[in-house]
Design a protein around this motif. Structure first.
Motif, PDB file in Angstrom:
ATOM      1  N   HIS A   1       0.864  -1.176   0.000  1.00 55.58           N
ATOM      2  CA  HIS A   1       0.000   0.000   0.000  1.00 55.58           C
ATOM      3  C   HIS A   1       0.900   1.226   0.000  1.00 55.58           C
ATOM      4  N   ALA A   2       0.601   2.136  -0.888  1.00 57.21           N
ATOM      5  CA  ALA A   2       1.464   3.297  -1.098  1.00 57.21           C
ATOM      6  C   ALA A   2       1.162   4.402  -0.101  1.00 57.21           C
ATOM      7  N   ASP A   3       2.216   5.152   0.219  1.00 58.41           N
ATOM      8  CA  ASP A   3       2.015   6.406   0.938  1.00 58.41           C
ATOM      9  C   ASP A   3       1.322   7.358  -0.022  1.00 58.41           C
ATOM     10  N   ARG A   4       0.721   8.385   0.534  1.00 54.92           N
ATOM     11  CA  ARG A   4       0.028   9.370  -0.300  1.00 54.92           C
ATOM     12  C   ARG A   4       0.754  10.704  -0.204  1.00 54.92           C
ATOM     13  N   ASP A   5       0.782  11.411  -1.333  1.00 54.30           N
ATOM     14  CA  ASP A   5       1.375  12.744  -1.300  1.00 54.30           C
ATOM     15  C   ASP A   5       0.320  13.758  -0.831  1.00 54.30           C
ATOM     16  N   GLN A   6       0.647  15.031  -0.899  1.00 54.05           N
ATOM     17  CA  GLN A   6      -0.253  16.072  -0.393  1.00 54.05           C
ATOM     18  C   GLN A   6      -1.580  16.130  -1.144  1.00 54.05           C
ATOM     19  N   SER A   7      -1.566  15.677  -2.385  1.00 51.28           N
ATOM     20  CA  SER A   7      -2.809  15.694  -3.163  1.00 51.28           C
ATOM     21  C   SER A   7      -3.487  14.315  -3.173  1.00 51.28           C
ATOM     22  N   SER A   8      -3.100  13.465  -2.219  1.00 47.24           N
ATOM     23  CA  SER A   8      -3.686  12.128  -2.034  1.00 47.24           C
ATOM     24  C   SER A   8      -3.391  11.153  -3.175  1.00 47.24           C
ATOM     25  N   GLN A   9      -2.372  11.424  -3.952  1.00 50.30           N
ATOM     26  CA  GLN A   9      -1.967  10.492  -5.004  1.00 50.30           C
ATOM     27  C   GLN A   9      -0.938   9.527  -4.429  1.00 50.30           C
ATOM     28  N   ARG A  10      -0.919   8.318  -4.983  1.00 50.51           N
ATOM     29  CA  ARG A  10       0.061   7.335  -4.529  1.00 50.51           C
ATOM     30  C   ARG A  10       1.465   7.877  -4.736  1.00 50.51           C
ATOM     31  N   ASP A  11       2.322   7.604  -3.750  1.00 52.17           N
ATOM     32  CA  ASP A  11       3.694   8.094  -3.814  1.00 52.17           C
ATOM     33  C   ASP A  11       4.621   6.913  -3.565  1.00 52.17           C
ATOM     34  N   TYR A  12       5.051   6.273  -4.653  1.00 49.22           N
ATOM     35  CA  TYR A  12       5.942   5.122  -4.552  1.00 49.22           C
ATOM     36  C   TYR A  12       7.388   5.580  -4.657  1.00 49.22           C
ATOM     37  N   ASP A  13       8.273   4.859  -3.970  1.00 44.66           N
ATOM     38  CA  ASP A  13       9.700   5.166  -4.146  1.00 44.66           C
ATOM     39  C   ASP A  13      10.193   4.465  -5.412  1.00 44.66           C
ATOM     40  N   ALA A  14      11.417   4.774  -5.810  1.00 43.56           N
ATOM     41  CA  ALA A  14      11.961   4.288  -7.083  1.00 43.56           C
ATOM     42  C   ALA A  14      11.975   2.766  -7.171  1.00 43.56           C
ATOM     43  N   SER A  15      12.281   2.076  -6.063  1.00 42.63           N
ATOM     44  CA  SER A  15      12.341   0.609  -6.115  1.00 42.63           C
ATOM     45  C   SER A  15      10.972   0.011  -6.418  1.00 42.63           C
ATOM     46  N   ILE A  16       9.919   0.601  -5.905  1.00 44.86           N
ATOM     47  CA  ILE A  16       8.571   0.105  -6.183  1.00 44.86           C
ATOM     48  C   ILE A  16       8.184   0.398  -7.628  1.00 44.86           C
ATOM     49  N   LEU A  17       8.629   1.532  -8.153  1.00 46.79           N
ATOM     50  CA  LEU A  17       8.345   1.846  -9.553  1.00 46.79           C
ATOM     51  C   LEU A  17       9.000   0.824 -10.481  1.00 46.79           C
ATOM     52  N   ILE A  18      10.210   0.396 -10.146  1.00 43.30           N
ATOM     53  CA  ILE A  18      10.884  -0.641 -10.936  1.00 43.30           C
ATOM     54  C   ILE A  18      10.101  -1.948 -10.837  1.00 43.30           C
ATOM     55  N   TRP A  19       9.625  -2.295  -9.632  1.00 40.70           N
ATOM     56  CA  TRP A  19       8.827  -3.504  -9.414  1.00 40.70           C
ATOM     57  C   TRP A  19       7.517  -3.425 -10.211  1.00 40.70           C
ATOM     58  N   ILE A  20       6.886  -2.258 -10.222  1.00 44.96           N
ATOM     59  CA  ILE A  20       5.647  -2.078 -10.993  1.00 44.96           C
ATOM     60  C   ILE A  20       5.915  -2.307 -12.479  1.00 44.96           C
ATOM     61  N   GLU A  21       7.020  -1.775 -12.966  1.00 45.52           N
ATOM     62  CA  GLU A  21       7.376  -1.973 -14.371  1.00 45.52           C
ATOM     63  C   GLU A  21       7.596  -3.453 -14.673  1.00 45.52           C
TER      64      GLU A  21
END
Length: 133
Positions: free
Chosen positions: A17-37
């Protein structure tokens, strides 16, 4: 990857489950972005969700699971290669058929000839000679 897919992957445990940024959008770190790809590529090549979950569980366990993960990927690679060869054969048929319609080469006999006329003559129309007269 669509937001729906990301939510689904979070729900089934493929993604944390992702952290949320100030506008409530998912905020993944770079390692999770690589995993998503990587998950997106597994999905593109047709790996079933159950295998993706198994792979993810092995990945989470970390050291000591490398051989099993490698074997999983090798087995799936073999299935992808077979499927790619089947698709390549289908593309050849399509290319040949398209070229035939474009007049660039003769239509493939096995794929584009009309069926033979197998209709018999209507009853009572045979010649006298055929009846033995």
């Amino acid at each position: 990857m669509s937001a729906y897919t990301i939510r689904y992957y979070e729900r089934i445990g493929l993604l944390p489950h992702a952290d949320r940024d100030q506008s409530s959008q998912r905020d993944y770190d770079a390692s999770i972005l690589i995993w998503i790809e990587f998950l997106g590529r597994l999905r593109t090549i047709g790996m079933p969700i159950r295998d993706m979950l198994r792979y993810a569980a092995l990945r989470e366990r970390g050291v000591g699971t490398e051989m099993e993960r490698r074997e999983m990927l090798e087995q799936h690679r073999d299935r992808v290669r077979i499927h790619a060869a089947e698709l390549q054969a289908c593309l050849l048929v399509l290319d040949t058929k398209i070229a035939g319609y474009a007049g660039q080469e003769q239509r493939m006999k096995n794929y584009d000839t009309p069926p033979p006329d197998r209709r018999g003559k209507p009853a009572g129309t045979r010649s006298a000679r055929a009846r033995g007269h």
